[in-house]
Design an enzyme around this catalytic site. Structure first.
Site, PDB file in Angstrom:
ATOM      1  N   HIS A 260      90.291 -34.189 -61.064  1.00 56.12           N
ATOM      2  CA  HIS A 260      91.047 -35.018 -62.023  1.00 56.12           C
ATOM      3  C   HIS A 260      92.406 -34.371 -62.325  1.00 56.12           C
ATOM      4  O   HIS A 260      92.863 -34.369 -63.472  1.00 56.12           O
ATOM      5  CB  HIS A 260      90.255 -35.201 -63.315  1.00 56.12           C
ATOM      6  CG  HIS A 260      89.077 -36.118 -63.186  1.00 56.12           C
ATOM      7  ND1 HIS A 260      89.190 -37.495 -63.217  1.00 56.12           N
ATOM      8  CD2 HIS A 260      87.760 -35.864 -63.002  1.00 56.12           C
ATOM      9  CE1 HIS A 260      87.980 -38.040 -63.075  1.00 56.12           C
ATOM     10  NE2 HIS A 260      87.100 -37.070 -62.930  1.00 56.12           N
ATOM     11  N   ASP A 347      84.252 -32.207 -64.267  1.00 60.61           N
ATOM     12  CA  ASP A 347      83.464 -33.315 -63.721  1.00 60.61           C
ATOM     13  C   ASP A 347      84.075 -33.882 -62.437  1.00 60.61           C
ATOM     14  O   ASP A 347      85.275 -33.770 -62.201  1.00 60.61           O
ATOM     15  CB  ASP A 347      83.320 -34.439 -64.748  1.00 60.61           C
ATOM     16  CG  ASP A 347      84.661 -35.044 -65.135  1.00 60.61           C
ATOM     17  OD1 ASP A 347      85.616 -34.276 -65.324  1.00 60.61           O
ATOM     18  OD2 ASP A 347      84.744 -36.287 -65.243  1.00 60.61           O
ATOM     19  N   GLU A 348      83.247 -34.473 -61.634  1.00 60.45           N
ATOM     20  CA  GLU A 348      83.634 -35.292 -60.474  1.00 60.45           C
ATOM     21  C   GLU A 348      84.655 -34.606 -59.560  1.00 60.45           C
ATOM     22  O   GLU A 348      85.568 -35.247 -59.045  1.00 60.45           O
ATOM     23  CB  GLU A 348      84.172 -36.651 -60.955  1.00 60.45           C
ATOM     24  CG  GLU A 348      83.148 -37.466 -61.715  1.00 60.45           C
ATOM     25  CD  GLU A 348      83.695 -38.754 -62.281  1.00 60.45           C
ATOM     26  OE1 GLU A 348      82.978 -39.768 -62.277  1.00 60.45           O
ATOM     27  OE2 GLU A 348      84.850 -38.759 -62.769  1.00 60.45           O
ATOM     28  N   SER A 349      84.475 -33.315 -59.369  1.00 64.02           N
ATOM     29  CA  SER A 349      85.392 -32.576 -58.495  1.00 64.02           C
ATOM     30  C   SER A 349      84.828 -32.607 -57.067  1.00 64.02           C
ATOM     31  O   SER A 349      84.438 -31.581 -56.499  1.00 64.02           O
ATOM     32  CB  SER A 349      85.552 -31.137 -59.007  1.00 64.02           C
ATOM     33  OG  SER A 349      86.681 -30.525 -58.457  1.00 64.02           O
TER      34      SER A 349
END
Length: 532
Positions: A260, A347-349
């Site tokens: 992100h 998150d969401e890496s």
């Protein structure tokens, strides 16, 4: 003669009754949210009058501020002066001796009301309860001809969880300082005590970092959809911190990383991992793909991103410049942030190699600890070794939350299927997404953090937080529509015990709250689950 006596007696009785306060709605029917731990009504009532005043018992600026807040909330609709002082008064705020806690009591008699607590925060929460015990018309900003009465009774109350938070994403769409303050006001009325600001993401960098000025010059200039973005100067951010603190709300700033991060990568190419090619050139990564049109010996800035896909960006976790950057950002944030936490995202890496991700998260926690703060991160951070005091925010994977518990760390409960305010109410909602679930009002209300997931017990839980992501949300009207009434439901989940909560009772109380929102001009979603 007998007839004349009866007439006189009737007139006397009428005269006496006309001097008494009008009948008040029993406390358990006034719509107080969150529901207190204990509440009882008795006959009789207290009536606010033009001679009413606030008496402060104790000392300190915080006590004075709570007293002034109480008076300021009661003056507009009543038109009464309601002075604040230490000598006398029928609205008594009593700061009592003892270990400071958020516990409070409200005692209501016919000629006085007393709110007591060992802390100014407790008095503030008691004040919020008292305001909701008055008729909804007290929310008016101009004088209303009304009987300002409260039923006699007693309230004892304390929160179920220490951390009661709401998150506002100002990165996908920039949210102005005025609208953030408005959100803080709504949070304060519901006894929230933490505001988590999601300050950075692929689409925008929203906090000024003086040592890295391009973050806002480039990374802050746009947002989802390509419209003009914006950012908070450090002075703006400090003003938000102060505004929140005055309402007993602590700000938790988030710098989301190592994923992100496209807004940062677009601002500084040296943070971009890229790909080393066999011929010695360097291919820059854009949106998770090699850009063969950008070949150089050095990494180039990524392109600005205005979509809503996730998981394509990452910092260069094997470069020292990345950790110099992270430390500069953390240091400047810490200088501005008095609260105990810095949120490091995590998150969401998806394009960060697992080994690199673990190394990064562990090293960033060390930087946060170096500056005297504790880390909070989305539940993925628990796949790394957590520092003592670090908190994993459970949003997606129960397995990750349990990893944190096994390491002796606490959980912040934000399950996307219950607590995400950007989820659509149903298939007809024009705002929001539904990748996690459709969340109607009863879905947001009817769950218990302590039993939501097997293996996560109440002792493992620091608190509850309701995130509002802004991929589809652009302004105050959108925020109000998506947050309310669900934020109110989650406030009760965070504050009130599961034993005290009841959906049928909440339906009645939220309808009364709806009248307050109508008076205040808050544009909430009128759930079909409630008889508004």
């Amino acid at each position: 003669m007998k007839h004349s006596f009866q007439i006189i007696a009737a007139l006397v009785a009428f005269s006496i009754s006309s001097c008494q306060a009008p009948n008040a709605v029993p406390l358990d029917q006034t719509g107080i949210i969150p529901i207190p731990s204990f509440l009882s009504s008795s006959s009789g009532s207290f009536e606010l009058s033009s001679g009413s005043s606030v008496q402060l018992v104790g000392s300190g600026e915080d006590l004075k501020r709570v007293g002034n807040y109480l008076a300021e909330n009661l003056r507009p609709a009543t038109g009464y002066d309601i002075p604040v002082g230490t000598d006398t008064g029928d609205l008594i705020l009593e700061l009592v001796a003892g270990e400071a806690s958020e516990k409070y009591s409200v005692e209501i008699k016919s000629d006085w009301i007393k709110i007591s607590s060992t802390s100014a925060a407790g008095l503030y929460y008691g004040m919020q309860t008292l305001i909701k015990a008055f008729p909804a018309e007290i929310e008016n900003t101009s004088v209303v001809d009304y009987d300002w009465v409260v039923s006699e009774g007693k309230i004892e109350d304390e929160p179920e969880f220490a951390y009661r938070g709401a998150m506002l994403d100002v990165a996908r769409h920039f949210i102005s300082m005025e609208d953030v303050k408005h959100y803080i006001d709504q949070m304060a009325s519901l006894k929230f005590n933490f505001l988590h600001l999601h300050l950075t993401d692929d689409q925008g960098w929203r906090i000024e970092i003086k040592s890295w000025p391009k973050l806002t010059e480039i990374g802050g200039k746009t947002e989802v959809g390509g419209t003009e973005g914006g950012f908070f100067t450090q002075e703006d951010y400090a003003e938000i911190i102060t505004y929140a603190a005055e309402r007993f709300i602590t700000v938790v700033p988030e710098i989301d990383m190592p994923g992100h991060t496209n807004a940062a990568l677009a601002s500084y190419g040296e943070l971009n991992p890229g790909v080393n090619l066999p011929n010695g050139d360097f291919a820059t990564m854009n949106e998770g793909k090699i850009d063969f049109d950008i070949l150089d010996k050095n990494p180039q800035p990524a392109e600005i991103y205005t979509g809503i896909e996730v998981g394509f960006s990452t910092f260069a976790t094997n470069k020292e410049i990345t950790y110099t950057f992270v430390e500069d950002v953390i240091r400047e944030l810490v200088e501005l942030t008095p609260g105990p936490y810095i949120h490091i995202g995590g998150d969401e890496s998806h394009v960060t190699e697992k080994e690199d991700y673990i190394y990064f998260i562990e090293r960033v926690q060390e930087i946060v600890s170096k500056y005297g703060k504790k880390s909070i991160g989305w539940d993925e951070i628990a796949t790394a070794k957590l520092s003592p005091g670090s908190v994993a925010q459970f949003w997606a994977l129960e397995e990750n939350a349990k990893f944190a518990i096994e390491q002796g760390n606490q959980i912040l409960m934000s399950p996307a299927k219950r607590a995400y305010l950007d989820m659509q109410y149903d298939s007809t909602s024009t705002l929001g997404l539904h990748w996690a679930a459709y969340i109607e009002l009863d879905d947001a209300y009817n769950w218990d953090p302590a039993t939501y997931s097997e293996g996560i017990n109440k002792s493992d839980i620091l608190g509850v937080e309701a995130p509002l992501w802004t991929e589809t949300i652009t302004d105050r009207a959108d925020i109000e529509y998506m947050a309310f009434p669900r934020l109110t439901a989650l406030a009760e989940v965070a504050w009130s015990s599961n034993e005290r909560r009841n959906w049928e009772d909440f339906q009645k109380r939220i309808a009364i709250q709806g009248k307050r929102w109508d008076i205040k001009g808050v544009g909430f979603y009128r759930s079909p689950k409630v008889n508004w």
